[in-house]
Design a protein around this motif. Structure first.
Motif, PDB file in Angstrom:
ATOM      1  N   PRO A  60       0.922  -1.231   0.283  1.00  0.00           N
ATOM      2  CA  PRO A  60      -0.224   0.110   0.105  1.00  0.00           C
ATOM      3  C   PRO A  60       0.796   1.352   0.048  1.00  0.00           C
ATOM      4  N   ASN A  61       0.221   2.360  -0.292  1.00  0.00           N
ATOM      5  CA  ASN A  61       1.041   3.763  -0.279  1.00  0.00           C
ATOM      6  C   ASN A  61       0.372   4.516   0.544  1.00  0.00           C
ATOM      7  N   VAL A  62       0.698   5.963   0.441  1.00  0.00           N
ATOM      8  CA  VAL A  62       0.075   6.858   1.425  1.00  0.00           C
ATOM      9  C   VAL A  62      -1.209   7.046   1.057  1.00  0.00           C
ATOM     10  N   VAL A  63      -1.675   6.951  -0.381  1.00  0.00           N
ATOM     11  CA  VAL A  63      -3.059   7.376  -0.479  1.00  0.00           C
ATOM     12  C   VAL A  63      -3.878   5.999  -0.076  1.00  0.00           C
ATOM     13  N   THR A  64      -3.566   4.883  -0.095  1.00  0.00           N
ATOM     14  CA  THR A  64      -4.265   3.546   0.275  1.00  0.00           C
ATOM     15  C   THR A  64      -4.433   3.877   1.827  1.00  0.00           C
ATOM     16  N   TYR A  65      -3.406   4.103   2.781  1.00  0.00           N
ATOM     17  CA  TYR A  65      -3.574   4.350   4.040  1.00  0.00           C
ATOM     18  C   TYR A  65      -4.418   5.607   4.533  1.00  0.00           C
ATOM     19  N   SER A  66      -4.304   6.415   3.807  1.00  0.00           N
ATOM     20  CA  SER A  66      -5.187   7.600   4.072  1.00  0.00           C
ATOM     21  C   SER A  66      -6.527   7.477   3.935  1.00  0.00           C
ATOM     22  N   SER A  67      -6.819   6.708   2.943  1.00  0.00           N
ATOM     23  CA  SER A  67      -8.479   6.256   2.692  1.00  0.00           C
ATOM     24  C   SER A  67      -8.826   5.280   3.832  1.00  0.00           C
ATOM     25  N   ALA A  68      -7.936   4.479   4.413  1.00  0.00           N
ATOM     26  CA  ALA A  68      -8.409   3.387   5.167  1.00  0.00           C
ATOM     27  C   ALA A  68      -8.583   4.301   6.667  1.00  0.00           C
ATOM     28  N   ILE A  69      -7.548   5.121   6.782  1.00  0.00           N
ATOM     29  CA  ILE A  69      -7.721   5.897   8.142  1.00  0.00           C
ATOM     30  C   ILE A  69      -8.918   6.723   8.078  1.00  0.00           C
ATOM     31  N   ARG A  70      -9.324   7.421   7.023  1.00  0.00           N
ATOM     32  CA  ARG A  70     -10.448   8.275   6.524  1.00  0.00           C
ATOM     33  C   ARG A  70     -11.879   7.206   6.934  1.00  0.00           C
ATOM     34  N   ALA A  71     -11.586   5.997   6.466  1.00  0.00           N
ATOM     35  CA  ALA A  71     -12.666   5.292   6.878  1.00  0.00           C
ATOM     36  C   ALA A  71     -13.023   4.914   8.268  1.00  0.00           C
ATOM     37  N   CYS A  72     -11.960   4.440   9.181  1.00  0.00           N
ATOM     38  CA  CYS A  72     -12.171   4.554  10.358  1.00  0.00           C
ATOM     39  C   CYS A  72     -12.601   5.875  10.953  1.00  0.00           C
ATOM     40  N   GLU A  73     -12.106   6.968  10.513  1.00  0.00           N
ATOM     41  CA  GLU A  73     -12.475   8.173  10.976  1.00  0.00           C
ATOM     42  C   GLU A  73     -14.275   8.412  10.784  1.00  0.00           C
ATOM     43  N   ARG A  74     -14.487   8.169   9.682  1.00  0.00           N
ATOM     44  CA  ARG A  74     -15.999   8.462   9.518  1.00  0.00           C
ATOM     45  C   ARG A  74     -16.918   7.477  10.638  1.00  0.00           C
ATOM     46  N   ALA A  75     -16.311   6.298  10.526  1.00  0.00           N
ATOM     47  CA  ALA A  75     -17.059   5.344  11.179  1.00  0.00           C
ATOM     48  C   ALA A  75     -16.959   5.397  12.852  1.00  0.00           C
ATOM     49  N   GLY A  76     -15.992   6.183  13.362  1.00  0.00           N
ATOM     50  CA  GLY A  76     -15.894   6.501  14.531  1.00  0.00           C
ATOM     51  C   GLY A  76     -14.820   5.670  15.329  1.00  0.00           C
ATOM     52  N   ALA A  77     -14.144   4.653  14.591  1.00  0.00           N
ATOM     53  CA  ALA A  77     -13.355   3.875  15.101  1.00  0.00           C
ATOM     54  C   ALA A  77     -11.783   4.341  14.996  1.00  0.00           C
ATOM     55  N   TRP A  78     -11.710   5.082  16.241  1.00  0.00           N
ATOM     56  CA  TRP A  78     -10.468   6.111  16.524  1.00  0.00           C
ATOM     57  C   TRP A  78      -9.275   5.087  16.606  1.00  0.00           C
ATOM     58  N   GLY A  79      -9.392   3.962  17.370  1.00  0.00           N
ATOM     59  CA  GLY A  79      -8.652   3.091  17.899  1.00  0.00           C
ATOM     60  C   GLY A  79      -7.953   2.432  16.491  1.00  0.00           C
ATOM     61  N   MET A  80      -8.743   1.915  15.633  1.00  0.00           N
ATOM     62  CA  MET A  80      -8.165   1.458  14.425  1.00  0.00           C
ATOM     63  C   MET A  80      -7.438   2.510  13.444  1.00  0.00           C
TER      64      MET A  80
END
Length: 466
Positions: A60-80
């Motif tokens: 993965p690259n920075v774009v992949t990880y940024s989107s994954a973290i964004r998914a967690c942020e929007r779902a309220g999964a701050w720990g993940m």
């Protein structure tokens, strides 16, 4: 990639078709799918997709990880979100501004404002430019935690760095001032926002009216509410609830009732918070009959009567000395899991009902051991025991009341009608109102004059709005 909401299943299907056709997929392909997961808050799928990429040896690259973290942020999964952030650092993938913005926002939504600020400060040490978006999410993190002074510090720092403060930053700052009971600062920010050409919206007005409510400035709150349509902004249910709360805090029960009716007739609508706050306003005005009428009206309007509504109505009845009616509502709450709801009901309700029970029996010379136990357990804050005892007493009190005060038209004692259970009534955990009972600092008459002048400008249709 920017993917419309609800399109993640389509993106998955396209990837599967590629695999069936033996078309090689790469990090760009997976990043596009990851972006669709972020749009739809599919954080678990995002996490599994990273695992799939590892199995298939697609780094993965920075774009992949940024989107994954964004998914967690929007779902309220701050720990993940934080785990993925650490994971990408271990893989020597440098986070960018978008990555940090999502990670900071995730921490902010979870109330982890210290962790959010740690991430914010680490950007400086890594030499990353902190833009308007990063500052706005950091201010929002402080606002959600009630850290209005820290939020103000960040807000002022944006001006020092010549960063144009946007509506998100202003709205978060006004909301932070509301939570900090800084109504004057909130009004000043609103005026500055207007003069700077930053567009105001219903979120701006709602935060501003909440600030006025907490400052017990109900006239100001209603003036800002009235100015909204004239400036192209339509109030919503949150705005009306804030205005009702302003009236409730200042014991203006008639105004609160007028706003409730206005919200209904205008098509904005009302909810349980609208009714509960109006009921509380009636209680403060000593109008228990109006409070009870509103409580009964909710059932006719099919609006759920949650624990907060019951609590406000019970307080209204108890404060007026209507202890039997208060117990009637208390009995309707009996199907609730008391262990979960007792903190929401609050110590005040139990004490009030207990006190009126004790006083009534003392007047009749019938002080009973059961009532004494209720009062004793309440004083020790033994919630479960107090409520269990209270519920045990209800049947005995009902029977005793019927004997002491019989219906002249009927010589046979019967349970009081208002102590009967409501069929199908389900009580759930209630929300917290937006009012505050702490008085603000001394009123500055000169500042009030400035606000008056500004409101007159708004009344003539001035101001920047969205």
């Amino acid at each position: 990639a920017c993917v419309p909401e609800g399109e993640w299943s389509v993106s998955e299907g396209l990837l599967q078709e590629m695999e069936r056709a033996n078309v090689a997929s790469n990090v760009v392909t997976y990043s596009a799918l990851m972006a669709s997961y972020a749009t739809d808050r599919q954080w678990q799928k995002a996490s599994r997709l990273l695992q799939t990429m590892e199995v298939k040896c697609i780094p993965p690259n920075v774009v992949t990880y940024s989107s994954a973290i964004r998914a967690c942020e929007r779902a309220g999964a701050w720990g993940m979100a934080l785990r993925l952030f650490v994971q990408m650092r271990k893989q020597r993938i440098q986070p960018n501004v978008i990555t940090y913005s999502s990670a900071i926002a995730a921490c902010g939504k979870a109330g982890r404002w210290r962790r959010a600020l740690e991430l914010f400060l680490s950007m400086y040490h890594l030499g990353l430019d902190r833009d308007v978006v990063v500052y706005s999410v950091a201010i929002t993190a402080c606002e959600k935690a009630g850290q209005w002074q820290l939020a103000l510090s960040l807000f002022n720092e944006m001006n020092t760095l010549s960063l144009k403060r946007d509506d998100i930053a202003y709205n978060a700052m006004i909301s932070a001032c509301a939570k900090g009971k800084q109504w004057k600062r909130a009004v000043e920010l609103f005026m500055e926002m207007d003069s700077s050409g930053v567009m105001t919206s219903v979120h701006t007005y709602s935060a501003l009216i909440i600030a006025c409510a907490r400052g017990k400035k109900w006239r100001r709150a209603l003036a800002f509410l009235k100015s909204m349509p004239e400036n192209g902004v339509n109030p919503n249910i949150i705005t009306y609830n804030a205005a009702i709360a302003a009236c409730e805090t200042s014991k203006q029960w008639k105004k609160a009732l007028e706003l409730l009716r206005e919200a209904k007739s205008s098509g904005v609508g009302v909810d349980s918070i609208s009714y509960a706050t109006t009921i509380s306003a009636c209680a403060k005005g000593g109008k228990w009959t109006q409070a009870l009428a509103l409580f009964e009206e909710m059932e006719l309007e099919s609006i759920p009567r949650d624990t907060y509504v019951f609590s406000c109505t019970i307080n209204a009845l108890a404060q007026a000395g209507e202890w039997v009616k208060a117990l009637g509502l208390f009995q309707q709450m009996a199907p609730v899991d008391v262990s979960e709801e007792v903190e929401i009901i609050g110590r005040a309700d139990v004490e009030l009902v207990s006190r009126f029970l004790s006083q009534d029996f003392e007047i009749k010379g019938l002080q009973r051991e059961g009532v004494q136990k209720v009062v004793a357990e309440t004083k020790q804050q033994e919630w479960q025991a107090a409520l269990d005892l209270m519920l045990m007493e209800i049947e005995a009190i009902t029977a005793l009341s019927a004997r002491l005060d019989p219906d002249p038209s009927d010589s046979s004692p019967k349970p009081l009608p208002f102590l009967s259970r409501t069929k199908g009534n389900v009580v759930t955990s209630g929300p917290t109102s937006v009012n505050s009972r702490n008085a603000p600092d001394g009123i500055d008459d000169q500042f009030d004059d400035v606000v008056d002048d500004y409101l007159q400008v708004l009344a003539r249709g001035g101001g920047a709005t969205a």
